[in-house]
Design a protein around this motif. Structure first.
Motif, PDB file in Angstrom:
ATOM      1  N   GLN A   1       2.486 -62.289   5.034  1.00 57.78           N
ATOM      2  CA  GLN A   1       2.328 -61.618   6.312  1.00 57.78           C
ATOM      3  C   GLN A   1       1.361 -60.448   6.182  1.00 57.78           C
ATOM      4  OE1 GLN A   1       6.056 -60.494   8.096  1.00 57.78           O
ATOM      5  NE2 GLN A   1       7.100 -62.341   7.395  1.00 57.78           N
ATOM      6  N   GLU A   2       0.792 -60.053   7.337  1.00 59.28           N
ATOM      7  CA  GLU A   2      -0.100 -58.901   7.446  1.00 59.28           C
ATOM      8  C   GLU A   2      -1.131 -58.913   6.325  1.00 59.28           C
ATOM      9  OE1 GLU A   2       1.734 -55.222   8.404  1.00 59.28           O
ATOM     10  OE2 GLU A   2       2.858 -56.098  10.049  1.00 59.28           O
ATOM     11  N   ASN A   3      -1.965 -59.921   6.367  1.00 57.14           N
ATOM     12  CA  ASN A   3      -2.928 -60.176   5.309  1.00 57.14           C
ATOM     13  C   ASN A   3      -4.265 -59.494   5.565  1.00 57.14           C
ATOM     14  OD1 ASN A   3      -3.033 -62.092   7.513  1.00 57.14           O
ATOM     15  ND2 ASN A   3      -4.593 -63.180   6.383  1.00 57.14           N
ATOM     16  N   CYS A   4      -5.090 -59.444   4.550  1.00 50.32           N
ATOM     17  CA  CYS A   4      -6.447 -58.901   4.617  1.00 50.32           C
ATOM     18  C   CYS A   4      -7.430 -60.002   4.256  1.00 50.32           C
ATOM     19  CB  CYS A   4      -6.606 -57.734   3.649  1.00 50.32           C
ATOM     20  SG  CYS A   4      -5.552 -56.319   3.994  1.00 50.32           S
ATOM     21  N   VAL A   5      -8.703 -59.737   4.496  1.00 51.98           N
ATOM     22  CA  VAL A   5      -9.746 -60.676   4.127  1.00 51.98           C
ATOM     23  C   VAL A   5     -10.883 -59.887   3.477  1.00 51.98           C
ATOM     24  CG1 VAL A   5     -10.847 -60.562   6.405  1.00 51.98           C
ATOM     25  CG2 VAL A   5     -11.250 -62.551   4.945  1.00 51.98           C
ATOM     26  N   MET A   6     -11.474 -60.447   2.422  1.00 52.47           N
ATOM     27  CA  MET A   6     -12.596 -59.809   1.768  1.00 52.47           C
ATOM     28  C   MET A   6     -13.550 -60.868   1.257  1.00 52.47           C
ATOM     29  SD  MET A   6     -10.997 -58.581  -1.895  1.00 52.47           S
ATOM     30  CE  MET A   6      -9.742 -57.583  -1.107  1.00 52.47           C
ATOM     31  N   GLU A   7     -14.765 -60.451   0.944  1.00 57.55           N
ATOM     32  CA  GLU A   7     -15.780 -61.354   0.404  1.00 57.55           C
ATOM     33  C   GLU A   7     -16.151 -60.902  -0.988  1.00 57.55           C
ATOM     34  OE1 GLU A   7     -20.154 -63.234   1.598  1.00 57.55           O
ATOM     35  OE2 GLU A   7     -19.385 -61.474   2.662  1.00 57.55           O
TER      36      GLU A   7
END
Length: 285
Positions: A277-283
């Protein structure tokens, strides 16, 4: 309804985990020292604020948004608007706080009421910020007594100027143009091959971030190394999918646009039963 937070001190660090490239990190103490948060927004109701989100433009403009919770510190469906602060110098100084997205505030569990849990991203191609939020009953009260969904996911955009305001996205269905929820569910049903995912009344709901999204700097390829799954320049928001009536069966995914925000596509879900839950995204480079 025009209401305002008081005593918005933002003691939780907006940028403790958010690196502003080519600029020193913005510390909570700096924000308090350089911004008249103690004056609040004036007006009525609560001094409760939660769920900060921040994004930075290519020319040093930083926009920080957060829940302005009027009736209590609780989540939706309590009365909530989104407030913001603006900086034009990489976060060294900040504007006074103001209500950014002002909607009807009530506890009657309607999709048009309340908005919270912001997720924000800056799109350099369009030179504007995108904001996604959840409305109505939220996840805590996502359906009414008849089983109909009373929570929505909506989009707003704003320019980079201090006096620019958040404008509703208009790519949604007739009568609810700001809503992107059904577009996301339709794409998710297509990529997962599961028609149940298309019906908002059959799931608890979906929720963005909260926090911040990204804009892809390079192509994302399939396992064959040739097929482009997500091109450079795509606007990406992290999402989570609450499958049933409790919070123990949650899966994460992302939504992205390759046409400047006109249309939004879903990636596949993470594996079942991971309860993320309540995730982040990055490259990664």
């Amino acid at each position: 309804m025009k209401m305002s937070c008081q005593n918005v001190l933002l003691r939780i660090a907006f940028a403790a985990v958010f690196a502003l490239s080519a600029a020193p990190a913005v510390l909570a103490a700096d924000m308090i020292a350089n911004t008249p948060y103690a004056d609040g927004l004036g007006g009525t109701s609560s001094g409760v604020y939660r769920i900060p989100a921040m994004a930075k433009s290519t020319n040093g403009v930083v926009v920080a948004v957060y829940d302005c919770r009027y009736s209590s510190s609780g989540d939706l469906p309590n009365a909530i608007d989104l407030a913001e602060n603006w900086s034009g110098d990489n976060g060294a100084t900040w504007s006074k706080p103001r209500v950014a997205v002002d909607v009807p505030n009530t506890n009657n569990y309607q999709k048009v009421c309340n908005i919270g849990d912001p997720c924000i991203v800056y799109d350099p191609a369009g030179d504007k910020f995108w904001l996604m939020g959840i409305t109505g009953g939220g996840l805590a009260s996502s359906h009414d007594g008849s089983g109909n969904s009373i929570a929505d996911v909506v989009l707003y955009t704003r320019g980079t100027g201090e006096n620019d305001t958040w404008q509703e996205w208009t790519g949604g269905p007739e009568g609810n143009r700001r809503s992107v929820k059904q577009m996301i569910l339709n794409s998710l049903a297509d990529v997962e091959g599961n028609e149940t995912y298309r019906d908002e009344n059959q799931i608890r709901g979906i929720l963005q971030g909260p926090g911040h999204g990204i804009v892809q700097r390079q192509n994302v390829y399939a396992a064959d190394g040739e097929t482009v799954l997500m091109p450079a320049g795509a606007i990406v928001f992290p999402m989570q999918y609450f499958i049933d009536g409790n919070f123990s069966n949650t899966r994460t995914f992302a939504v992205y646009s390759t046409d400047g925000g006109a249309h939004w596509n879903a990636t596949k879900l993470t594996p079942a039963n991971d309860n993320a839950q309540e995730n982040c995204v990055m490259e990664l480079d």
